[in-house]
Design an enzyme around this catalytic site. Sequence first.
Site, PDB file in Angstrom:
ATOM      1  N   CYS A 249      95.289  22.812  25.502  1.00 53.90           N
ATOM      2  CA  CYS A 249      96.048  23.893  24.863  1.00 53.90           C
ATOM      3  C   CYS A 249      96.316  24.955  25.921  1.00 53.90           C
ATOM      4  O   CYS A 249      96.915  24.680  26.955  1.00 53.90           O
ATOM      5  CB  CYS A 249      95.316  24.444  23.642  1.00 53.90           C
ATOM      6  SG  CYS A 249      93.671  25.106  23.973  1.00 53.90           S
ATOM      7  N   ARG A 254      91.798  25.782  21.166  1.00 55.37           N
ATOM      8  CA  ARG A 254      92.530  25.025  20.143  1.00 55.37           C
ATOM      9  C   ARG A 254      92.439  23.522  20.395  1.00 55.37           C
ATOM     10  O   ARG A 254      92.371  22.733  19.446  1.00 55.37           O
ATOM     11  CB  ARG A 254      93.995  25.468  20.108  1.00 55.37           C
ATOM     12  CG  ARG A 254      94.240  26.779  19.394  1.00 55.37           C
ATOM     13  CD  ARG A 254      95.698  27.203  19.486  1.00 55.37           C
ATOM     14  NE  ARG A 254      96.058  27.637  20.828  1.00 55.37           N
ATOM     15  CZ  ARG A 254      97.295  27.951  21.207  1.00 55.37           C
ATOM     16  NH1 ARG A 254      98.300  27.841  20.340  1.00 55.37           N
ATOM     17  NH2 ARG A 254      97.538  28.354  22.432  1.00 55.37           N
TER      18      ARG A 254
END
Length: 295
Positions: A249, A254
């Site tokens: 990410c 994430r």
Amino acid sequence: MTNHETDALVTADWVEDRLDEFRSDDPAYRLLEVNNPTVTADSEYTPYEDGHIPGATFFDWDADLSDPVTRDILDKEAFEKLNGEAGITEDSTVVLYGGGRVPNWFALFAYWEYKYFGHDDVRVIDGGKPYWVDNDYPLTTDVTEFSSQEYTAAGPFEHIRAYREDVEQAVDSGVPLVDVRSPEEFTGEVIAPEGLQETAQRGGHIPGAKNVPTTSVLNDDGTFKSADELRQLYADVGINEDQSVVTYCRVGERSSIEWYVLAELLGFEDVQNYDGSWTEWGNLVRQPIETGEAQ
């Protein structure tokens, strides 16, 4: 029970039934709220000091689980010290939860870090803190203090982590890369979500990467979609469980969510999280990137 056949994911009800164990000084069960208030101030969750699950200890993703000097995760000694001071042993059942711009944003990075250091029994609350708050489960402002413990980490286990050189080899050999950022970040329209400090010099994505945004793996209430739905998301971009996969990410938080989805919820055997992610790749001179939609 959740709709996934794994102990790595637990329901809010499962936690509520064990609140006495989580509040006990016995280190068998420990509950950790993991967030980063400086970058989630606008998110819809209750800050720890305003209310948390009874028995929970707070870890700040940036201040507690990262090394600000090396811009890396904690080393083994620091990880052991952090856990020991929080009353955790390597045999504790550690249950994580948090908020963020998506539920469990930072809690799942902590999950990946615990697995990197070989913690055997670590779990995540399905839906995270937003689900707990929205469904009126109990909150408290009392801060529980536990007796210090000795913590001995078994890891690190490098097979779940990708470094820049690993990603370069993945690009060359065609190993699937899953970019979990928003479509706008993936195409290069924006470099980072609004208000976040860690950025890169260039926008775009790693060559050959497929975009499966983190929000697409969750239901409207923040819980994870079913295994069949999740498997289809990856099949739609040509990724299946017979392949090795690398997730990334912006700074690795994430991407930990989808590392967890692939490795723990879907049972993919070879999944690595590239925690250097776009802030490393997008800042490298002469490093190849792509912009626009996936090829």
